[in-house]
Scaffold this motif. Sequence first.
Motif, PDB file in Angstrom:
ATOM      1  N   GLU A 182      29.363-107.756 103.011  1.00 30.36           N
ATOM      2  CA  GLU A 182      28.956-108.974 102.299  1.00 30.36           C
ATOM      3  C   GLU A 182      29.899-110.151 102.549  1.00 30.36           C
ATOM      4  OE1 GLU A 182      26.939-108.011  98.260  1.00 30.36           O
ATOM      5  OE2 GLU A 182      28.541-106.522  98.499  1.00 30.36           O
ATOM      6  N   VAL A 183      31.071-109.861 103.121  1.00 34.93           N
ATOM      7  CA  VAL A 183      32.056-110.914 103.411  1.00 34.93           C
ATOM      8  C   VAL A 183      31.594-111.731 104.613  1.00 34.93           C
ATOM      9  CG1 VAL A 183      34.426-111.299 104.230  1.00 34.93           C
ATOM     10  CG2 VAL A 183      33.972-109.587 102.444  1.00 34.93           C
ATOM     11  N   ASP A 184      31.580-113.067 104.490  1.00 33.88           N
ATOM     12  CA  ASP A 184      31.199-113.903 105.636  1.00 33.88           C
ATOM     13  C   ASP A 184      32.329-114.807 106.129  1.00 33.88           C
ATOM     14  OD1 ASP A 184      31.193-115.776 103.619  1.00 33.88           O
ATOM     15  OD2 ASP A 184      29.066-116.255 103.736  1.00 33.88           O
ATOM     16  N   LEU A 185      33.541-114.637 105.556  1.00 32.28           N
ATOM     17  CA  LEU A 185      34.699-115.412 106.016  1.00 32.28           C
ATOM     18  C   LEU A 185      35.974-114.622 105.717  1.00 32.28           C
ATOM     19  CD1 LEU A 185      36.090-118.128 106.919  1.00 32.28           C
ATOM     20  CD2 LEU A 185      36.016-118.791 104.511  1.00 32.28           C
ATOM     21  N   ILE A 186      36.843-114.493 106.716  1.00 32.91           N
ATOM     22  CA  ILE A 186      38.135-113.813 106.525  1.00 32.91           C
ATOM     23  C   ILE A 186      39.236-114.769 106.963  1.00 32.91           C
ATOM     24  CG2 ILE A 186      39.570-111.830 107.151  1.00 32.91           C
ATOM     25  CD1 ILE A 186      36.953-110.371 107.984  1.00 32.91           C
ATOM     26  N   VAL A 187      40.108-115.127 106.030  1.00 33.63           N
ATOM     27  CA  VAL A 187      41.255-115.979 106.364  1.00 33.63           C
ATOM     28  C   VAL A 187      42.520-115.206 106.011  1.00 33.63           C
ATOM     29  CG1 VAL A 187      42.323-118.237 106.125  1.00 33.63           C
ATOM     30  CG2 VAL A 187      39.864-117.993 105.701  1.00 33.63           C
ATOM     31  N   VAL A 188      43.370-114.997 107.006  1.00 35.84           N
ATOM     32  CA  VAL A 188      44.633-114.296 106.766  1.00 35.84           C
ATOM     33  C   VAL A 188      45.792-115.277 106.955  1.00 35.84           C
ATOM     34  CG1 VAL A 188      46.211-112.481 107.549  1.00 35.84           C
ATOM     35  CG2 VAL A 188      43.745-112.042 107.469  1.00 35.84           C
ATOM     36  N   ALA A 189      46.620-115.395 105.949  1.00 31.61           N
ATOM     37  CA  ALA A 189      47.849-116.179 106.046  1.00 31.61           C
ATOM     38  C   ALA A 189      48.965-115.228 106.434  1.00 31.61           C
ATOM     39  CB  ALA A 189      48.162-116.840 104.713  1.00 31.61           C
TER      40      ALA A 189
ATOM     41  N   VAL B 119      40.419-113.783 101.280  1.00 25.53           N
ATOM     42  CA  VAL B 119      41.598-114.603 101.567  1.00 25.53           C
ATOM     43  C   VAL B 119      42.825-113.729 101.342  1.00 25.53           C
ATOM     44  CG1 VAL B 119      42.810-116.752 101.079  1.00 25.53           C
ATOM     45  CG2 VAL B 119      40.340-116.612 100.715  1.00 25.53           C
ATOM     46  N   VAL B 120      43.617-113.552 102.402  1.00 23.80           N
ATOM     47  CA  VAL B 120      44.679-112.549 102.392  1.00 23.80           C
ATOM     48  C   VAL B 120      46.015-113.174 102.799  1.00 23.80           C
ATOM     49  CG1 VAL B 120      45.344-110.273 103.293  1.00 23.80           C
ATOM     50  CG2 VAL B 120      42.922-110.910 103.221  1.00 23.80           C
ATOM     51  N   GLY B 121      47.077-112.746 102.157  1.00 23.74           N
ATOM     52  CA  GLY B 121      48.430-113.040 102.636  1.00 23.74           C
ATOM     53  C   GLY B 121      49.057-111.709 103.006  1.00 23.74           C
ATOM     54  N   ALA B 122      49.546-111.574 104.237  1.00 20.28           N
ATOM     55  CA  ALA B 122      50.093-110.280 104.675  1.00 20.28           C
ATOM     56  C   ALA B 122      51.305-110.524 105.562  1.00 20.28           C
ATOM     57  CB  ALA B 122      49.040-109.486 105.443  1.00 20.28           C
ATOM     58  N   GLU B 123      52.402-109.847 105.264  1.00 24.66           N
ATOM     59  CA  GLU B 123      53.636-110.093 106.024  1.00 24.66           C
ATOM     60  C   GLU B 123      54.440-108.816 106.231  1.00 24.66           C
ATOM     61  OE1 GLU B 123      54.172-113.018 107.272  1.00 24.66           O
ATOM     62  OE2 GLU B 123      53.845-114.634 105.826  1.00 24.66           O
ATOM     63  N   VAL B 124      55.089-108.764 107.385  1.00 22.63           N
ATOM     64  CA  VAL B 124      56.105-107.740 107.654  1.00 22.63           C
ATOM     65  C   VAL B 124      57.382-108.460 108.084  1.00 22.63           C
ATOM     66  CG1 VAL B 124      54.670-105.705 108.088  1.00 22.63           C
ATOM     67  CG2 VAL B 124      54.988-107.371 109.918  1.00 22.63           C
TER      68      VAL B 124
END
Length: 338
Positions: free
Chosen positions: A78-85, A152-157
């Motif tokens: 159902e997701v139509d947009l993925i933005v990863v920061a 909308v995601v924030g992901a960091e290593v």
Amino acid sequence: TRYARITGTGSHLPARRLTNDDMATLLAQRGLQTSDEWIVERTGIRARHFAADGEMASDLALQASLQALAAAGRQPHEVDLIVVATSTPDMVFPSTATILQRKLHEAALAQGGQGPIGAAAFDVQAVCTGFIYALTVADALIRAGTARCALVVGAEVFSRILNFDDRTTCVLFGDGAGAVVLEATEHDGSGPGVLATDIHADGRHTGILCVPGTVAGGQVLGDPLLRMDGQAVFKLAVGVLEETARTTLAKAGMTEADLDWLVPHQANIRIMQSTARKLKLPMERVVVTVDQHGNTSAASIPLALDHAVRAGRIQPGQLLMLEGVGGGFTWGSALVRY
Ligand code: ACO
């Protein structure tokens, strides 16, 4: 009027947890000295999580995203947009967002479903302000009618880019991911949604917080590790955070007295205390996770948000000020009716 509303939150931390004492042991092996006392007093940090070898930003993002989708009652397709920061992407290209898309698809297939194949997917790079930038972009695309259901995601290593020979920076950061599902909704402005956003940058200050290296000719050129002038960052941060918070409140016709929660970027407890003081908010209304997470850059705001939501502290209808500041120099805020 169309608004973009947060319908679900999720977060994920890697399993390996290091206390300040663990960091002191790690640094002692390099002939450097630090202490729990110094780190707690200067930053409020007590522990942070570091990803395992081979554990990438997209892996942390996947777990946070699946949680957020479950909380929203949405299926991946159902997701139509993925933005990863992120400032620590899996690779130079393609974007971590497209890698997350593939991993969401594989996870959905294993459950007999479908992933968000065909959804738009891209990364946003604004270092610690990344999540605010990503939320602003996703909100605009939803309000314009381009998207209806965004992840909308924030992901960091950040553990991968820390200089463990520099005790002034390596004790500050940690790894993790946070995610929100943002969905289109219609109301007169009194309902839930992103009410106003405000983003800025000042490229004159690129040097005060940077990883100056790059990849060229099959080699790493320059220093691929984090450098920071902590005092310069601190001075710039406190001024712009108050200013951007006031700007978003003014855009929505509100004042700081209307706020229920401040959900700030988790860099340093002293920056958060200073912002809270300027906005006349008691610390009981500030979500603080820096003690347990350290500074997780673009992941810190959605991580803090998810923790406060799951703890039952943030309730439907409440007014939240999300705000961040980071390398670039970048800064911004988002006023959200939860
Ligand atoms: N352990 C023990 N001693 C240390 C350590 C350490 N890990 N690091 C530095 N010191 C020593 C220094 O060597 C120095 O010793 P000296 O006085 O003998 O020379 C002393 O502690 C003070 O060092 P300063 O760098 O002046 O410490 P300061 O009080 O400025 O604190 C800090 C450093 C915590 C980084 C502070 O500047 C700060 O909070 N800056 C804000 C930046 C920030 O939080 N950035 C996060 C990333 S940016 C972002 O997310 C937007």
